[in-house]
Scaffold this active site. Structure first.
Site, PDB file in Angstrom:
ATOM      1  N   CYS A 139       0.833  -1.210   0.000  1.00  0.00           N
ATOM      2  CA  CYS A 139       0.000   0.000   0.000  1.00  0.00           C
ATOM      3  C   CYS A 139       0.863   1.255   0.000  1.00  0.00           C
ATOM      4  O   CYS A 139       1.547   1.552   0.995  1.00  0.00           O
ATOM      5  CB  CYS A 139      -0.934  -0.034   1.206  1.00  0.00           C
ATOM      6  SG  CYS A 139      -1.813   1.496   1.520  1.00  0.00           S
TER       7      CYS A 139
ATOM      8  N   CYS B  52      -0.016   3.878   2.677  1.00  0.00           N
ATOM      9  CA  CYS B  52       0.391   3.389   3.997  1.00  0.00           C
ATOM     10  C   CYS B  52       1.845   3.773   4.278  1.00  0.00           C
ATOM     11  O   CYS B  52       2.201   4.142   5.406  1.00  0.00           O
ATOM     12  CB  CYS B  52       0.238   1.871   4.079  1.00  0.00           C
ATOM     13  SG  CYS B  52      -1.444   1.254   3.863  1.00  0.00           S
TER      14      CYS B  52
END
Length: 301
Positions: free
Chosen positions: A31, A34
């Site tokens: 991600c 993230c």
């Protein structure tokens, strides 16, 4: 910052949140956002010097925990205090917004976190039933059309075991039970109480239903009766477990009575929604999230 798994979740998240706010960061190695948010959270954890605890959960590796919290996208952060989720946000928020989010909940520097939350998101009347009942009674009296206040009022009366008073308060909206999910949920609860009262009662019904189910696992009348017996005792998750036993064997039984009653229980036990700022998401109770997911998996299978 601590990596959390199923094995250490209870200690590092639930137990720890009894002492200090715990911010759970749901992420995954693939991600991109993230990777942007992670360093911001770690920087703030250091800067706040113990005023909150940061834990990270890999949503790919710990799908059971992610499912409990109803995580639908990452990154998602959920803040827990005193064992309960109280707020959250999605996406890679900039440092200023994350700081503002934390400052709403984290005690100021030099102050210890309170042992109890000032305003825990609990069912109406959970801390002071008598005072809450008086306020709800006044709200219904001054605005009889306020179905939300009436729902909370009748629900609290039932929680306190005042079934007769609850029926009187419910009477003005009974016609809405077929069109309003929340009103219908209250009726399902009262029907369960009446069913037990007309049968063997709380003491004898359990053994009777257990014996019938042991003799025939497809005795759906017995299973449904046992679910109502559990509802009358406010043993909600046990009741849903019993209803799931019906759904796994026959989803359409008795005009989908098991599914409808299961949904009614979810309405009854759902906590009031927590107001959050724009761009943030209200946290979902892990138990509710789990049982919603279990219902979906059975109904859609």
């Amino acid at each position: 910052m601590i990596d959390v798994t199923v094995e250490n979740f209870e200690a590092e998240v639930i137990a720890a949140s009894m002492q200090v706010p715990v911010l759970v960061d749901f992420w995954a190695p693939w991600c991109g956002p993230c990777k942007s948010l992670g360093p911001v959270l770690e920087k703030l954890e250091t800067e706040y010097a113990g005023r909150f605890k940061l834990v990270k959960i890999d949503s790919d590796q710990e799908q059971q925990i992610a499912g409990m919290f109803g995580i639908r996208s990452i990154p998602t952060c959920v803040l827990l205090m005193n064992g309960q989720p109280v707020d959250g946000f999605m996406g890679a928020q900039p440092e200023g917004q994350v700081r503002a989010f934390l400052d709403k909940h984290v005690p100021p520097a030099g102050e210890e976190a309170p042992a109890e939350p000032e305003e825990a998101p609990a069912a109406p009347g959970a801390e002071d039933p008598a005072a809450a009942l008086e306020k709800l009674q006044h709200a219904v009296a001054t605005d009889p059309a306020n179905d939300d206040a009436r729902f909370d009022y009748v629900k609290l009366l039932l929680q306190m075991g005042r079934e007769d008073d609850a029926k009187v308060a419910f009477a003005p909206v009974i016609a809405k039970a077929g069109v309003s999910r929340r009103i219908g949920a209250l009726k399902a609860w009262m029907d369960a109480i009446d069913s037990v009262a007309m049968g063997a009662g709380i003491e004898g019904a359990g053994a009777e239903f257990d014996a019938r189910i042991a003799a025939n696992k497809r005795d759906f009348d017995a299973r449904f009766g046992r679910a109502q017996w559990l509802m009358a005792q406010q043993r909600w998750t046990d009741a849903m477990d019993e209803l799931l036993e019906i759904l796994m064997r026959d989803k359409a039984w008795n005009d989908e009575a098991a599914r409808k009653t299961y949904v009614a229980i979810l309405e009854i036990i759902e906590l009031p929604k927590v107001k959050v700022a724009e761009g943030q998401i209200p946290p979902e109770d892990p138990v509710l999230a789990t049982y919603r997911r279990r219902l979906s998996s059975v109904v859609l299978s």
